[in-house]
Enzyme design. Structure first.
Site, short mmCIF file in Angstrom:
data_model
loop_
_atom_site.label_atom_id
_atom_site.label_comp_id
_atom_site.label_asym_id
_atom_site.label_seq_id
_atom_site.Cartn_x
_atom_site.Cartn_y
_atom_site.Cartn_z
N GLU A 275 0.84 -1.21 0.00
CA GLU A 275 0.00 0.00 0.00
C GLU A 275 0.87 1.25 0.00
OE1 GLU A 275 -3.04 -0.43 -0.57
OE2 GLU A 275 -3.06 -2.57 -0.14
N TRP A 278 1.93 1.75 -3.36
CA TRP A 278 0.89 2.39 -4.19
C TRP A 278 0.99 3.91 -4.08
CZ3 TRP A 278 -2.17 1.01 -8.02
CH2 TRP A 278 -2.56 -0.32 -8.17
N TRP A 306 -21.01 10.59 -20.47
CA TRP A 306 -21.62 10.31 -19.17
C TRP A 306 -23.05 10.83 -19.19
CZ3 TRP A 306 -18.44 7.37 -16.31
CH2 TRP A 306 -17.07 7.46 -16.53
N ASN A 341 -11.04 2.21 2.51
CA ASN A 341 -10.60 2.00 1.12
C ASN A 341 -11.57 1.13 0.32
OD1 ASN A 341 -8.63 2.09 -1.10
ND2 ASN A 341 -8.43 -0.10 -0.66
N TRP A 359 -15.97 10.37 -13.37
CA TRP A 359 -15.14 10.19 -12.18
C TRP A 359 -14.70 11.54 -11.61
CZ3 TRP A 359 -10.23 12.20 -12.21
CH2 TRP A 359 -9.62 12.41 -13.45
N TRP A 382 -9.69 7.13 -8.24
CA TRP A 382 -10.90 7.35 -9.06
C TRP A 382 -10.71 6.83 -10.47
CZ3 TRP A 382 -15.88 8.21 -8.27
CH2 TRP A 382 -16.26 8.59 -6.99
C1 LIG Z 1 -11.69 6.34 -5.21
C2 LIG Z 1 -10.52 6.41 -4.25
C3 LIG Z 1 -10.10 7.63 -3.75
C4 LIG Z 1 -9.01 7.71 -2.87
N1 LIG Z 1 -8.63 8.94 -2.39
C5 LIG Z 1 -7.54 9.03 -1.56
C6 LIG Z 1 -7.12 10.30 -1.07
O1 LIG Z 1 -7.66 11.36 -1.39
N2 LIG Z 1 -6.06 10.30 -0.20
C7 LIG Z 1 -5.41 9.16 0.17
O2 LIG Z 1 -4.45 9.23 0.95
N3 LIG Z 1 -5.77 7.96 -0.32
C8 LIG Z 1 -6.83 7.86 -1.16
N4 LIG Z 1 -7.21 6.63 -1.62
C9 LIG Z 1 -6.41 5.45 -1.28
C10 LIG Z 1 -6.85 4.71 -0.01
O3 LIG Z 1 -8.23 4.52 0.01
C11 LIG Z 1 -6.43 5.43 1.26
O4 LIG Z 1 -5.06 5.78 1.20
C12 LIG Z 1 -6.64 4.56 2.49
O5 LIG Z 1 -7.99 4.19 2.61
C13 LIG Z 1 -6.19 5.31 3.72
O6 LIG Z 1 -6.43 4.52 4.86
P1 LIG Z 1 -5.24 4.02 5.76
O7 LIG Z 1 -4.33 5.14 6.08
O8 LIG Z 1 -5.85 3.29 6.90
O9 LIG Z 1 -4.52 3.04 4.77
P2 LIG Z 1 -3.66 1.73 4.97
O10 LIG Z 1 -4.45 0.62 4.38
O11 LIG Z 1 -3.19 1.56 6.35
O12 LIG Z 1 -2.42 2.00 3.98
C14 LIG Z 1 -1.25 2.71 4.42
C15 LIG Z 1 -0.99 3.91 3.55
O13 LIG Z 1 -0.72 3.51 2.22
C16 LIG Z 1 -1.21 4.50 1.31
N5 LIG Z 1 -2.20 3.89 0.44
C17 LIG Z 1 -3.02 2.86 0.71
N6 LIG Z 1 -3.78 2.55 -0.37
C18 LIG Z 1 -3.44 3.43 -1.32
C19 LIG Z 1 -3.87 3.63 -2.65
N7 LIG Z 1 -4.79 2.86 -3.23
N8 LIG Z 1 -3.32 4.64 -3.36
C20 LIG Z 1 -2.37 5.42 -2.81
N9 LIG Z 1 -1.92 5.27 -1.55
C21 LIG Z 1 -2.44 4.29 -0.82
C22 LIG Z 1 -1.85 5.59 2.14
O14 LIG Z 1 -0.90 6.61 2.33
C23 LIG Z 1 -2.16 4.88 3.44
O15 LIG Z 1 -2.21 5.72 4.56
C24 LIG Z 1 -8.32 6.53 -2.50
C25 LIG Z 1 -8.75 5.29 -3.00
C26 LIG Z 1 -9.83 5.23 -3.86
C27 LIG Z 1 -10.29 3.89 -4.39
#
Ligand SMILES: Cc1cc2nc3c(=O)[nH]c(=O)nc-3n(C[C@H](O)[C@H](O)[C@H](O)COP(=O)(O)OP(=O)(O)OC[C@H]3O[C@@H](n4cnc5c(N)ncnc54)[C@H](O)[C@@H]3O)c2cc1C
Length: 473
Positions: A275, A278, A306, A341, A359, A382
């Site tokens: 993650e 990512w 759309w 997420n 989106w 998105w």
């Molecule tokens: C439609 C959509 C919109 C999103 N918008 C954002 C947003 O505005 N800001 C944001 O930080 N994340 C976003 N995410 C990614 C992800 O949902 C969040 O980072 C995550 O839910 C944050 O929760 P956590 O800190 O508990 O993550 P954890 O699951 O604990 O992951 C640890 C860290 O990894 C990073 N991470 C995890 N998943 C992703 C991912 N898919 N893409 C990029 N980094 C990731 C984040 O920095 C996160 O804090 C989005 C995902 C989707 C599908």
């Protein structure tokens, strides 16, 4: 000796801060400054929930600096004007800062560099937000990666960077009383009332990381997809966004927590590492393809027609679509500034592939409401969900909201938390209450605003009109 100005932006911490460490290690006095730039901190560049969290993080930074004898200078206005003013006031010639990859920030940094150079000064910018930036990791043909898995594989072959040490006590403090605003003077006057902000600041971020690495991370592989669990994921994203947690620290502490490969908990650690990668991936996508901030990465999809309506968009925003898992997720976002997420993926798929709304509309709504709103991750997430981006879920993979709900909220616990009208609904109907119209009417919950099966067909036709549909369909 001339002081060095450290210009804070998305690095609101005193430990593991590349530019700050470099300025301090030069031995001169440091002038730490944050410029409240209304252009980048106003809408549409920063949402209100994220802006408020940033202001709280700034207050914590100010205290941490003060404990070491450093005084944070806060100014409001355009950075090139304010930094030039500060250069004159302090006699500094160098400004140090950490790079940000958002298109507007890149332009702004360029303007600052030019303004300083024209006045005999110098902007030194550093990589800090990510471990590997822009074009540091390239494919065999020297192009940026646009698919996550090979990017992550290549990322993993590289040597880690250690976190930088904590800032030391102030030396040679700058004389004179430099004008500064207080954090309260720049804090948004009307923060969104309902938002549940995580504790702000570097200390809170490190404590959350520590707690997660003591237990949560070891079961991350099995817990991370279940929104009813409040500790299934780390919830560190707001801190990673404003930089109260440094990315090298996150990776280094994870490495120390890692059990032996194959041992209990190692899968969870590996997936959590994915993650964080990512995050790296989407930052390099934004740096290399800045157009993804507003347009489809696959440009043919900019021609998609759309056809969703304003009323449907309003129902999605308000959590009134008649699809319980979607509604619970949106109401949670509206009430807390947070969305899990798995739910982000479900509601994004629903908006784009069931409601046929672009989106970009959903991305903007998220950006305004999320405490962790981040351009790279949000546009990445998105576009992935809509099927228009790098590494996108293919557009013909359309989430069925009821099956997603049944799989990831099997008892309806999360739904009942956020959609109280459905509290008394039996679990076998919680995902599809409309199957019992009498019950539905009694609990005053809306009937589905669209038919998933019908919309699925329309979605495929919409994509087909601008591109190829795989032959297996
Ligand atoms: C439609 C959509 C919109 C999103 N918008 C954002 C947003 O505005 N800001 C944001 O930080 N994340 C976003 N995410 C990614 C992800 O949902 C969040 O980072 C995550 O839910 C944050 O929760 P956590 O800190 O508990 O993550 P954890 O699951 O604990 O992951 C640890 C860290 O990894 C990073 N991470 C995890 N998943 C992703 C991912 N898919 N893409 C990029 N980094 C990731 C984040 O920095 C996160 O804090 C989005 C995902 C989707 C599908």
């Amino acid at each position: 000796m001339r002081p060095i100005i450290h210009w804070f932006w998305r690095d609101l911490r005193i430990t593991d801060n590349t530019a700050l460490h470099s300025a301090y290690s030069r031995g001169e006095a440091i002038v730490p400054v944050f410029i409240w730039d209304d252009t980048l901190l106003g809408w549409p560049h920063t949402g209100s929930a994220a802006r408020t969290f940033l202001a709280r993080s700034l207050a914590s930074l100010e205290k941490n600096l003060a404990q070491l004898g450093h005084r944070l200078i806060i100014r409001r206005g355009s950075p090139e004007v304010e930094l030039l003013r500060l250069v004159r006031e302090t006699g500094a010639t160098e400004v140090h800062t950490n790079r940000d990859y958002e298109p507007q920030s890149v332009v702004r940094e360029q303007r600052v560099a030019e303004a300083l150079a024209a006045n005999g000064g110098l902007l030194r910018s550093y990589k800090d937000l990510v471990v590997w930036e822009g074009r540091e990791i390239l494919t065999g043909s020297e192009t940026p990666y646009t698919v996550y898995t090979p990017y992550a594989k290549s990322w993993r072959t590289r040597t880690r960077q250690d976190p930088w040490p904590k800032l030391g006590p102030a030396k040679n403090p700058v004389r004179g009383n430099l004008p500064s605003l207080s954090v309260a003077e720049v804090t948004p006057s009307a923060p969104p009332a309902a938002v549940h902000y995580p504790l702000a600041g570097e200390h809170a971020a490190l404590e959350s990381l520590k707690a997660f690495l003591l237990s949560g991370v070891f079961k991350y592989d099995t817990a991370r997809d279940f929104p009813a669990l409040t500790d299934g994921t780390s919830r560190l994203s707001p801190h990673l966004r404003v930089g109260t947690l440094g990315i090298r620290t996150a990776f280094a502490r994870l490495t120390s927590a890692f059990p032996a490969e194959g041992g209990p908990g190692s899968v969870g650690c590996r997936i959590w590492e994915n993650e964080l990668i990512w995050r790296e991936f989407y930052n390099q996508v934004l740096a290399n393809f800045p157009q993804v901030a507003t347009a489809c990465f696959r440009s043919e999809y900019d021609r998609l027609k759309w056809s969703g309506t304003r009323g449907q968009f309003a129902a999605w925003c308000a959590g009134q679509t008649g699809y319980p898992i979607v509604d619970a997720a949106m109401r949670c976002l509206n009430a807390t500034g947070w969305m899990h997420n798995r739910l982000r993926m479900i509601v994004a798929s629903f908006l784009t592939k069931d409601l046929l709304i672009s989106w970009q509309e959903g991305e903007r709504y998220f950006y305004e409401h999320l405490v962790d709103a981040d351009l790279a991750a949000n546009t990445g997430g998105w576009q992935w969900s809509a099927g228009t981006g790098t590494d996108a879920a293919p557009y013909f993979r359309i989430f069925n909201p009821a099956s997603q709900g049944a799989k990831f909220d099997p008892e309806g616990e999360f739904i009942r938390r956020w959609v109280p009208e459905l509290k008394g609904i039996p679990t076998d109907l919680i995902q599809t209450p409309s199957e019992n119209p009498l019950l539905l009417a009694r609990c005053k919950y809306p009937a589905p605003i669209v038919d998933h099966a019908v919309q699925r067909g329309r979605c495929l036709a919409m994509f087909k009109a601008v591109g190829e549909v795989p032959s297996k369909l």
